[in-house]
Design a protein around this motif. Structure first.
Motif, PDB file in Angstrom:
ATOM      1  N   MET A   1       0.906  -1.141   0.064  1.00  0.00           N
ATOM      2  CA  MET A   1       0.122   0.027  -0.137  1.00  0.00           C
ATOM      3  C   MET A   1       0.863   1.405   0.015  1.00  0.00           C
ATOM      4  SD  MET A   1      -3.203  -0.816   2.721  1.00  0.00           S
ATOM      5  CE  MET A   1      -4.241  -2.109   2.469  1.00  0.00           C
ATOM      6  N   SER A   2       0.423   2.292  -0.715  1.00  0.00           N
ATOM      7  CA  SER A   2       0.959   3.593  -0.439  1.00  0.00           C
ATOM      8  C   SER A   2       0.910   4.194   0.845  1.00  0.00           C
ATOM      9  CB  SER A   2       0.296   4.432  -1.734  1.00  0.00           C
ATOM     10  OG  SER A   2      -0.833   4.935  -1.406  1.00  0.00           O
ATOM     11  N   ALA A   3       1.580   5.235   1.002  1.00  0.00           N
ATOM     12  CA  ALA A   3       1.505   6.055   2.358  1.00  0.00           C
ATOM     13  C   ALA A   3       0.013   6.442   2.562  1.00  0.00           C
ATOM     14  CB  ALA A   3       2.619   6.845   2.445  1.00  0.00           C
ATOM     15  N   THR A   4      -0.385   6.845   1.600  1.00  0.00           N
ATOM     16  CA  THR A   4      -1.547   7.562   1.553  1.00  0.00           C
ATOM     17  C   THR A   4      -2.755   6.688   1.601  1.00  0.00           C
ATOM     18  OG1 THR A   4      -1.998   7.655  -0.820  1.00  0.00           O
ATOM     19  CG2 THR A   4      -0.818   9.442   0.134  1.00  0.00           C
ATOM     20  N   THR A   5      -2.638   5.453   1.741  1.00  0.00           N
ATOM     21  CA  THR A   5      -3.825   4.308   1.969  1.00  0.00           C
ATOM     22  C   THR A   5      -3.312   3.397   2.945  1.00  0.00           C
ATOM     23  OG1 THR A   5      -2.742   2.981   0.186  1.00  0.00           O
ATOM     24  CG2 THR A   5      -4.380   4.385  -0.608  1.00  0.00           C
ATOM     25  N   GLU A   6      -2.236   3.390   3.735  1.00  0.00           N
ATOM     26  CA  GLU A   6      -1.998   2.793   4.796  1.00  0.00           C
ATOM     27  C   GLU A   6      -3.019   2.653   5.811  1.00  0.00           C
ATOM     28  OE1 GLU A   6       1.609   3.466   6.437  1.00  0.00           O
ATOM     29  OE2 GLU A   6       2.830   2.517   5.021  1.00  0.00           O
ATOM     30  N   PRO A   7      -3.504   1.551   6.157  1.00  0.00           N
ATOM     31  CA  PRO A   7      -4.366   1.510   7.468  1.00  0.00           C
ATOM     32  C   PRO A   7      -4.091   2.452   8.565  1.00  0.00           C
ATOM     33  CG  PRO A   7      -4.371  -0.603   6.602  1.00  0.00           C
ATOM     34  CD  PRO A   7      -3.140   0.262   6.122  1.00  0.00           C
ATOM     35  N   LEU A   8      -5.057   2.970   9.300  1.00  0.00           N
ATOM     36  CA  LEU A   8      -4.703   4.048  10.167  1.00  0.00           C
ATOM     37  C   LEU A   8      -4.920   3.153  11.742  1.00  0.00           C
ATOM     38  CD1 LEU A   8      -6.174   7.377   9.296  1.00  0.00           C
ATOM     39  CD2 LEU A   8      -3.768   6.430   9.108  1.00  0.00           C
ATOM     40  N   ARG A   9      -4.124   3.491  12.724  1.00  0.00           N
ATOM     41  CA  ARG A   9      -4.455   3.154  14.107  1.00  0.00           C
ATOM     42  C   ARG A   9      -4.981   4.307  14.956  1.00  0.00           C
ATOM     43  NH1 ARG A   9       1.605   1.424  15.099  1.00  0.00           N
ATOM     44  NH2 ARG A   9       1.667   3.571  14.210  1.00  0.00           N
ATOM     45  N   ILE A  10      -6.445   4.216  15.000  1.00  0.00           N
ATOM     46  CA  ILE A  10      -7.039   5.470  15.287  1.00  0.00           C
ATOM     47  C   ILE A  10      -7.678   5.232  16.909  1.00  0.00           C
ATOM     48  CG2 ILE A  10      -9.514   6.590  15.164  1.00  0.00           C
ATOM     49  CD1 ILE A  10      -9.257   5.533  12.256  1.00  0.00           C
ATOM     50  N   GLY A  11      -7.494   6.102  17.780  1.00  0.00           N
ATOM     51  CA  GLY A  11      -8.016   6.016  18.993  1.00  0.00           C
ATOM     52  C   GLY A  11      -9.139   7.042  19.155  1.00  0.00           C
ATOM     53  N   LEU A  12     -10.392   6.403  19.558  1.00  0.00           N
ATOM     54  CA  LEU A  12     -11.533   7.475  19.919  1.00  0.00           C
ATOM     55  C   LEU A  12     -11.868   7.287  21.101  1.00  0.00           C
ATOM     56  CD1 LEU A  12     -13.855   5.949  16.820  1.00  0.00           C
ATOM     57  CD2 LEU A  12     -12.276   7.820  16.933  1.00  0.00           C
ATOM     58  N   VAL A  13     -11.672   8.480  21.948  1.00  0.00           N
ATOM     59  CA  VAL A  13     -11.592   8.807  23.212  1.00  0.00           C
ATOM     60  C   VAL A  13     -13.052   9.171  23.733  1.00  0.00           C
ATOM     61  CG1 VAL A  13     -10.513   9.620  25.470  1.00  0.00           C
ATOM     62  CG2 VAL A  13      -9.117   9.077  23.216  1.00  0.00           C
ATOM     63  N   SER A  14     -13.788   8.376  24.512  1.00  0.00           N
ATOM     64  CA  SER A  14     -15.125   8.975  24.995  1.00  0.00           C
ATOM     65  C   SER A  14     -15.070   8.616  26.612  1.00  0.00           C
ATOM     66  CB  SER A  14     -16.119   8.069  24.542  1.00  0.00           C
ATOM     67  OG  SER A  14     -17.273   8.362  24.846  1.00  0.00           O
ATOM     68  N   LEU A  15     -14.376   9.403  27.191  1.00  0.00           N
ATOM     69  CA  LEU A  15     -14.317   9.246  28.553  1.00  0.00           C
ATOM     70  C   LEU A  15     -15.666   9.069  29.574  1.00  0.00           C
ATOM     71  CD1 LEU A  15     -11.958  11.545  31.007  1.00  0.00           C
ATOM     72  CD2 LEU A  15     -14.000  10.701  31.905  1.00  0.00           C
ATOM     73  N   HIS A  16     -16.659   9.943  29.274  1.00  0.00           N
ATOM     74  CA  HIS A  16     -17.569   9.958  30.451  1.00  0.00           C
ATOM     75  C   HIS A  16     -18.793   8.904  30.154  1.00  0.00           C
ATOM     76  CE1 HIS A  16     -19.618  12.780  27.303  1.00  0.00           C
ATOM     77  NE2 HIS A  16     -20.785  12.371  28.034  1.00  0.00           N
ATOM     78  N   THR A  17     -18.839   8.520  28.808  1.00  0.00           N
ATOM     79  CA  THR A  17     -19.826   7.487  28.553  1.00  0.00           C
ATOM     80  C   THR A  17     -19.521   6.484  27.608  1.00  0.00           C
ATOM     81  OG1 THR A  17     -22.010   7.260  27.430  1.00  0.00           O
ATOM     82  CG2 THR A  17     -20.804   9.225  26.648  1.00  0.00           C
ATOM     83  N   SER A  18     -19.958   5.109  27.539  1.00  0.00           N
ATOM     84  CA  SER A  18     -19.448   4.225  26.649  1.00  0.00           C
ATOM     85  C   SER A  18     -20.102   4.092  25.453  1.00  0.00           C
ATOM     86  CB  SER A  18     -19.461   2.739  27.443  1.00  0.00           C
ATOM     87  OG  SER A  18     -19.121   1.718  26.456  1.00  0.00           O
ATOM     88  N   PRO A  19     -19.756   4.122  24.362  1.00  0.00           N
ATOM     89  CA  PRO A  19     -20.243   4.033  23.113  1.00  0.00           C
ATOM     90  C   PRO A  19     -20.679   2.599  22.820  1.00  0.00           C
ATOM     91  CG  PRO A  19     -18.486   5.230  22.566  1.00  0.00           C
ATOM     92  CD  PRO A  19     -18.449   4.808  23.985  1.00  0.00           C
ATOM     93  N   GLY A  20     -20.266   1.562  23.749  1.00  0.00           N
ATOM     94  CA  GLY A  20     -20.920   0.294  23.777  1.00  0.00           C
ATOM     95  C   GLY A  20     -22.318   0.207  24.433  1.00  0.00           C
ATOM     96  N   ASP A  21     -22.910   1.327  25.305  1.00  0.00           N
ATOM     97  CA  ASP A  21     -24.220   1.159  25.843  1.00  0.00           C
ATOM     98  C   ASP A  21     -25.078   1.782  25.117  1.00  0.00           C
ATOM     99  OD1 ASP A  21     -22.727   0.497  28.204  1.00  0.00           O
ATOM    100  OD2 ASP A  21     -22.814   2.721  29.059  1.00  0.00           O
ATOM    101  N   GLU A  22     -26.430   1.166  25.404  1.00  0.00           N
ATOM    102  CA  GLU A  22     -27.646   1.233  24.557  1.00  0.00           C
ATOM    103  C   GLU A  22     -28.066   2.909  24.417  1.00  0.00           C
ATOM    104  OE1 GLU A  22     -29.638   0.092  21.590  1.00  0.00           O
ATOM    105  OE2 GLU A  22     -28.799  -1.394  22.773  1.00  0.00           O
TER     106      GLU A  22
END
Length: 401
Positions: A1-22
């Motif tokens: 892959m080229s540098a522009t299409t390499e997969p990214l390692r992304i950290g999404l930070v959500s301190l006060h509430t879990s996106p896994g909750d309903e």
């Protein structure tokens, strides 16, 4: 892959509430929906995503896989128990300490100011870009507030201004939110990016052609039960509809931890107007169950005093249901006035009653709004939203390279 299409390692930070909750329960709302769906769509695009939140129960594991490519991590910061949203600033420092042990990441993207104040120093130490999303922005006592919107602590206002100034990019969901970031927080316009949310059109979809309609018509307001959501206006509007056309109002959502006895106040309001039997509280709903409720509704009401976008409005449109919304913030962009629904500048219950009654009594008019709403929603997929995010990430990575 080229540098522009390499997969990214992304950290999404959500301190006060879990996106896994309903969504719909407690403090779980539109932000959770956006973070989770964007994470899954980013993973579909080949990226590795970690959603990082605070442990709120002793039974939560260190991590869990939500879907391939998306890991939800729980960090110990404060008690392993639910805590009111407004008390989470006390957990910023211990959360930051735990966050420092994770990674590596190519980019850290924080959601809400608690997360940003914790994550920005970690991003700076690692020389990786920091992206900030606010979802709601504080107002001080000198700023004109919408009814139901409360002024916040000086700590929050200072933190948000710092994040708007020092983050590599600020991602907002609407032009209305972008304006607030620029005018209230002093955000540099060139670093403010609009990435609208999406909607899952396979879950939120119109009723099948020929499907039986409910014998008794109803309209829906889906929101946390708190003053900011304007549910009192929805009740008063229903009371103003002629008795022969009056639908039931179904309210889907849980009480906010900071709302006190607001649900009881709304029940008393309905009783005072003589329509207690026409207002039903069904509590928080799963996404599939909420979609089913929407599908059978005659209209979706969004009477909020303030919304950065109004995801519920888009979900209503995707369900093929006309939307009646307040002209508040991003709702002007989520609902195309006169095309996918009605956007009302007035908060006069009589004005709302007349618009709702028109939808109920003019089938051709309602069908036109429904069809246009579905067409509008189909253009706003989560894949498109994730592509917009990826573009922001690659741009800030390019600047910091």
């Amino acid at each position: 892959m080229s540098a522009t299409t390499e997969p990214l390692r992304i950290g999404l930070v959500s301190l006060h509430t879990s996106p896994g909750d309903e969504p719909g329960s407690g403090e779980v709302g539109g932000m959770n929906v956006v973070v989770r769906h964007q994470a899954e769509a980013l993973a579909d695009r080949g990226h590795h995503v970690e959603i990082i939140t605070r442990r709120s129960s002793p039974t939560q594991p260190d991590s869990v896989s939500l879907v391939p490519g998306v890991c939800l991590r729980f960090l110990s910061a404060g008690p392993a128990a639910p805590v009111p949203k407004g008390e989470h600033d006390a957990f910023i420092e211990p959360f930051r300490h735990e966050l420092e042990a994770l990674g590596p990441f190519d980019v850290l993207h924080s959601h809400h100011w608690f997360s940003g104040v914790a994550a920005l120093p970690v991003a700076r130490e690692r020389h990786v870009p920091h992206v900030q999303s606010f979802h709601s922005i504080a107002a001080d006592s000198a700023t004109p507030l919408s009814e139901g919107e409360r002024a916040e602590s000086a700590g929050r206002m200072t933190g948000e201004a710092m994040l708007a100034r020092d983050s590599d990019a600020v991602v907002v969901v609407s032009e209305a939110e972008a304006h607030t970031v620029r005018s209230r927080l002093g955000g540099e316009p060139s670093r403010v990016w609009i990435v609208p949310p999406g909607v899952d059109g396979s879950v939120f979809r119109p009723a099948a052609v020929g499907a039986r309609r409910p014998e008794a018509p109803y309209v829906v307001a889906a929101a946390r039960v708190q003053p900011l959501k304007g549910l009192d206006l929805a009740i008063e509007a229903i009371a103003g509809i002629s008795e022969e056309a009056r639908p039931t109002l179904v309210i889907a959502g849980d009480s906010s931890s900071e709302a006190g006895d607001h649900m009881a106040e709304l029940q008393e309001l309905a009783a005072a107007h003589g329509i207690a039997d026409r207002v039903t509280f069904i509590g928080p709903q799963s996404r599939a169950d909420l979609a089913l409720v929407f599908r059978g509704a005659s209209a979706v009401l969004v009477p909020s005093h303030s919304e950065t976008y109004g995801l519920v409005a888009l979900e209503g449109s995707a369900s093929g249901v006309p939307v009646v919304a307040a002209a508040a913030g991003g709702l002007r962009e989520a609902v195309l006035d006169g095309e996918t629904g009605v956007v009302l500048e007035s908060r006069d219950p009589g004005v709302w009653a007349a618009e709702i009654e028109r939808i109920l009594t003019e089938p051709e008019y309602a069908r036109g709004l429904s069809a246009a709403g579905r067409e509008h929603a189909e253009r706003l997929s989560w894949e498109r939203s994730a592509a917009g995010l990826e573009d922001v990430y690659r741009r800030v990575l390019g600047r910091s390279a």
